[in-house]
Design an enzyme around this catalytic site. Structure first.
Site, PDB file in Angstrom:
ATOM      1  N   ARG A 120      54.821  47.525   0.390  1.00 25.72           N
ATOM      2  CA  ARG A 120      54.436  46.222   1.408  1.00 25.72           C
ATOM      3  C   ARG A 120      54.968  47.644   2.734  1.00 25.72           C
ATOM      4  O   ARG A 120      55.132  49.307   3.271  1.00 25.72           O
ATOM      5  CB  ARG A 120      56.410  46.010   2.070  1.00 25.72           C
ATOM      6  CG  ARG A 120      55.721  44.273   1.463  1.00 25.72           C
ATOM      7  CD  ARG A 120      54.981  43.475   1.918  1.00 25.72           C
ATOM      8  NE  ARG A 120      55.002  42.124   1.214  1.00 25.72           N
ATOM      9  CZ  ARG A 120      53.993  41.867  -0.203  1.00 25.72           C
ATOM     10  NH1 ARG A 120      53.626  42.954  -0.617  1.00 25.72           N
ATOM     11  NH2 ARG A 120      54.504  40.265  -0.567  1.00 25.72           N
ATOM     12  N   GLU A 133      47.774  44.623   8.631  1.00 28.08           N
ATOM     13  CA  GLU A 133      46.974  43.842   7.874  1.00 28.08           C
ATOM     14  C   GLU A 133      45.619  42.978   8.595  1.00 28.08           C
ATOM     15  O   GLU A 133      46.156  42.136   8.533  1.00 28.08           O
ATOM     16  CB  GLU A 133      46.888  44.311   6.173  1.00 28.08           C
ATOM     17  CG  GLU A 133      47.675  44.706   5.919  1.00 28.08           C
ATOM     18  CD  GLU A 133      48.652  44.685   4.629  1.00 28.08           C
ATOM     19  OE1 GLU A 133      49.408  45.871   3.821  1.00 28.08           O
ATOM     20  OE2 GLU A 133      48.793  43.680   4.053  1.00 28.08           O
ATOM     21  N   HIS A 191      44.902  47.052   0.429  1.00 33.58           N
ATOM     22  CA  HIS A 191      45.285  46.404   0.080  1.00 33.58           C
ATOM     23  C   HIS A 191      45.307  45.079  -1.155  1.00 33.58           C
ATOM     24  O   HIS A 191      44.251  44.041  -1.549  1.00 33.58           O
ATOM     25  CB  HIS A 191      46.635  44.589   1.307  1.00 33.58           C
ATOM     26  CG  HIS A 191      47.746  43.963   0.542  1.00 33.58           C
ATOM     27  ND1 HIS A 191      48.651  44.079   1.356  1.00 33.58           N
ATOM     28  CD2 HIS A 191      47.917  44.378  -0.287  1.00 33.58           C
ATOM     29  CE1 HIS A 191      49.112  43.779   0.452  1.00 33.58           C
ATOM     30  NE2 HIS A 191      49.654  43.292  -0.596  1.00 33.58           N
TER      31      HIS A 191
END
Length: 319
Positions: A238, A267, A286
């Protein structure tokens, strides 16, 4: 039964089938759902499937029909699980779907940094090798992994998968974990985070985000004399585990050797995120979890979770 997937695009951008859910009820998937449309689109849902869409007290209060939330992810920090619990709504995640894919991404980041594959491939497009007087062009040293000390922060399923992939490289393995030393594999030694940063060559973050560890990679822990020179940090967990401005500063002044990350605190990130312009910082969007194999596994787990709930035996509960 109405089944609604509020943000299905990243799980299935068109290369997988929704058939299992269409067989179980009236199914609708939205590619993305902005916050102001969550309640409107979810109002008639008996079963709500979400990946990163936020569900909090305000949303649950306006969804009296909702009976089940299925997470197309392992982490559940986007869900107010206490609010769901108060309303008797089970929340089930897709635990374990991405262990292999995320662990593979950790190794990819390590190899990209130590062997500089992406950097040299790009420089060769710009004439670096073609203009060299030697058959072998290497302006700065590459790094061999054999014998290097690697600490894995969070020795759960993904952390253990990272260890399995790294063993053939001949590294020395360490874990920053709440597990007792006797519960670790014989070749994995327990360290504190401070010891790992000071004595290891590579530190991989593979732990869940909690209120206690948010921002635990910060200026204080990255201060002069507290990190091993040339330290590489990898983060596929994270973004909020690190203070991004502190990591960027440590990269700029040379206290940190390199940072490879698949996650950021926001994000998608704003263009002025300090890590996007920091030296020796390698950011992927990601997507460590997003191999086709892992996404297929998510759909299989979602279907199994839904069937288990319908049979009165909910599984993979996070509430």
């Amino acid at each position: 039964m109405n089944i609604v997937f509020l943000d299905g695009y990243t799980v299935n951008p068109g290369d997988l089938e929704w058939t299992p859910f269409e067989r179980l009820g009236t199914f609708r998937s939205y590619d993305r759902t902005p916050a102001h449309l969550v309640v409107e689109r979810a109002r008639e849902a008996d079963v709500l499937i979400v990946n990163k869409t936020l569900l909090g007290e305000a949303e649950f209060a306006q969804l009296p029909r909702l009976r089940l939330v299925l997470l197309a992810a392992a982490g559940y920090d986007t869900i107010d699980v206490a609010a769901a619990r108060r309303r008797g709504i089970p929340v089930c995640n897709a635990a374990g779907y991405g262990n292999a894919s995320v662990a593979q991404s950790v190794v990819a980041h390590i190899l990209n940094i130590t062997n500089r594959v992406g950097e040299y491939a790009q420089r060769n497009r710009e004439g670096f090798w073609s203009n060299s007087p030697d058959f072998c062009s290497c302006e700065s040293g590459l790094v061999e992994l054999t014998g290097k000390r690697v600490a894995i922060v969070g020795f759960g399923n993904i952390g253990q998968a990272v260890a399995r992939l790294l063993r053939p490289f001949g590294v020395q393995l360490f874990a920053v974990t709440s597990k007792e030393p006797s519960a670790l594999p014989p070749d994995v030694r327990k360290l504190t985070l401070e010891e790992a940063l000071l004595t290891c060559d590579i530190v991989s973050l593979n732990c869940a985000l909690t209120p206690e560890n948010e921002g635990f990679i910060n200026a204080e822990r990255l201060a002069e004399g507290r990190v091993k020179p040339g330290l590489i940090i990898i983060n596929t967990a994270r973004g909020r585990l690190v203070r991004e401005v502190d990591v960027a500063e440590a990269l700029r002044d040379g206290r940190l050797g390199a940072y490879g990350t698949d996650v950021l605190s926001q994000e998608p990130p704003p263009i002025d995120n300090p890590l996007l312009s920091a030296p020796r910082c390698y950011v992927t969007p990601h997507n460590a979890w997003a191999t086709r194999e892992a996404r297929m596994r998510i759909l299989d787990i979602l279907e199994a979770n839904l069937r288990a709930y319908l049979e009165g035996k909910p599984q993979n509960l996070v509430t």
